[in-house]
Design a protein around this motif. Structure first.
Motif, PDB file in Angstrom:
ATOM      1  N   LYS A   3     -19.515  35.723 -16.862  1.00 51.29           N
ATOM      2  CA  LYS A   3     -18.415  34.754 -16.851  1.00 51.29           C
ATOM      3  C   LYS A   3     -17.377  35.231 -17.865  1.00 51.29           C
ATOM      4  O   LYS A   3     -17.408  34.871 -19.039  1.00 51.29           O
ATOM      5  N   GLU A   6     -15.273  32.608 -19.915  1.00 52.36           N
ATOM      6  CA  GLU A   6     -15.991  32.012 -21.040  1.00 52.36           C
ATOM      7  C   GLU A   6     -16.115  33.005 -22.187  1.00 52.36           C
ATOM      8  O   GLU A   6     -15.973  32.636 -23.346  1.00 52.36           O
ATOM      9  N   ASP A  57     -25.847  30.502 -26.184  1.00 50.38           N
ATOM     10  CA  ASP A  57     -26.474  30.445 -24.859  1.00 50.38           C
ATOM     11  C   ASP A  57     -26.025  31.645 -24.021  1.00 50.38           C
ATOM     12  O   ASP A  57     -25.234  31.505 -23.085  1.00 50.38           O
ATOM     13  N   VAL A  59     -27.476  33.461 -21.803  1.00 50.06           N
ATOM     14  CA  VAL A  59     -27.884  33.515 -20.396  1.00 50.06           C
ATOM     15  C   VAL A  59     -26.804  32.931 -19.484  1.00 50.06           C
ATOM     16  O   VAL A  59     -26.500  33.470 -18.432  1.00 50.06           O
ATOM     17  N   SER A  60     -26.204  31.824 -19.913  1.00 49.47           N
ATOM     18  CA  SER A  60     -25.187  31.168 -19.082  1.00 49.47           C
ATOM     19  C   SER A  60     -23.917  32.005 -18.935  1.00 49.47           C
ATOM     20  O   SER A  60     -23.161  31.808 -17.995  1.00 49.47           O
ATOM     21  N   ILE A  61     -23.687  32.922 -19.868  1.00 49.62           N
ATOM     22  CA  ILE A  61     -22.481  33.752 -19.821  1.00 49.62           C
ATOM     23  C   ILE A  61     -22.760  35.111 -19.173  1.00 49.62           C
ATOM     24  O   ILE A  61     -22.059  35.544 -18.277  1.00 49.62           O
ATOM     25  N   ALA A  64     -24.977  34.875 -15.281  1.00 49.86           N
ATOM     26  CA  ALA A  64     -24.585  33.780 -14.391  1.00 49.86           C
ATOM     27  C   ALA A  64     -24.906  34.141 -12.946  1.00 49.86           C
ATOM     28  O   ALA A  64     -24.851  35.301 -12.560  1.00 49.86           O
ATOM     29  N   ASN A  65     -25.239  33.164 -12.161  1.00 51.28           N
ATOM     30  CA  ASN A  65     -25.615  33.385 -10.759  1.00 51.28           C
ATOM     31  C   ASN A  65     -24.456  33.288  -9.783  1.00 51.28           C
ATOM     32  O   ASN A  65     -24.649  33.031  -8.616  1.00 51.28           O
ATOM     33  N   GLU A  66     -23.264  33.460 -10.267  1.00 54.68           N
ATOM     34  CA  GLU A  66     -22.094  33.320  -9.394  1.00 54.68           C
ATOM     35  C   GLU A  66     -21.824  34.595  -8.626  1.00 54.68           C
ATOM     36  O   GLU A  66     -21.974  35.659  -9.082  1.00 54.68           O
TER      37      GLU A  66
END
Length: 66
Positions: A3, A6, A57, A59-61, A64-66
Motif C-alpha cells: 500500500k 499508506e 502494523d 503486515v497491513s502495509i 496487503a491482499n489488494e
C-alpha cells in the motif's frame, strides 16, 4: 502488494522524504521511486523501513491482499 499511499503517509509522518528513506535502505532515490511505482521491495528493505519508520502494523502495509 504494498500500500504505497499508506507508506508515503508514514514516511511524511516521520518527517522524511522518499529520498531519505532510499538512502536509509541503501538504494538510490530513483530506484526507490521505481520500487514504489511497482509496489515491490526486498525483505531486507522492508525490514529496514519497519525499523526506521517505526511501523507498528507492517503486515497491513507490506503484505496487503489488494
Amino acid at each position: 502488494m504494498i500500500k504505497t499511499d499508506e507508506l508515503r503517509g508514514i514516511i511524511a509522518k516521520n518527517g522524511l522524504s522518499q529520498s531519505d528513506v532510499a538512502i536509509k535502505i541503501g538504494i538510490t532515490p530513483k530506484t526507490f521511486y521505481e520500487k514504489m511505482k511497482n509496489g515491490v521491495f526486498g525483505s531486507d528493505e522492508i525490514q529496514i523501513m519497519i525499523n526506521e519508520l517505526h511501523i507498528e502494523d507492517p503486515v497491513s502495509i507490506f503484505f496487503a491482499n489488494e
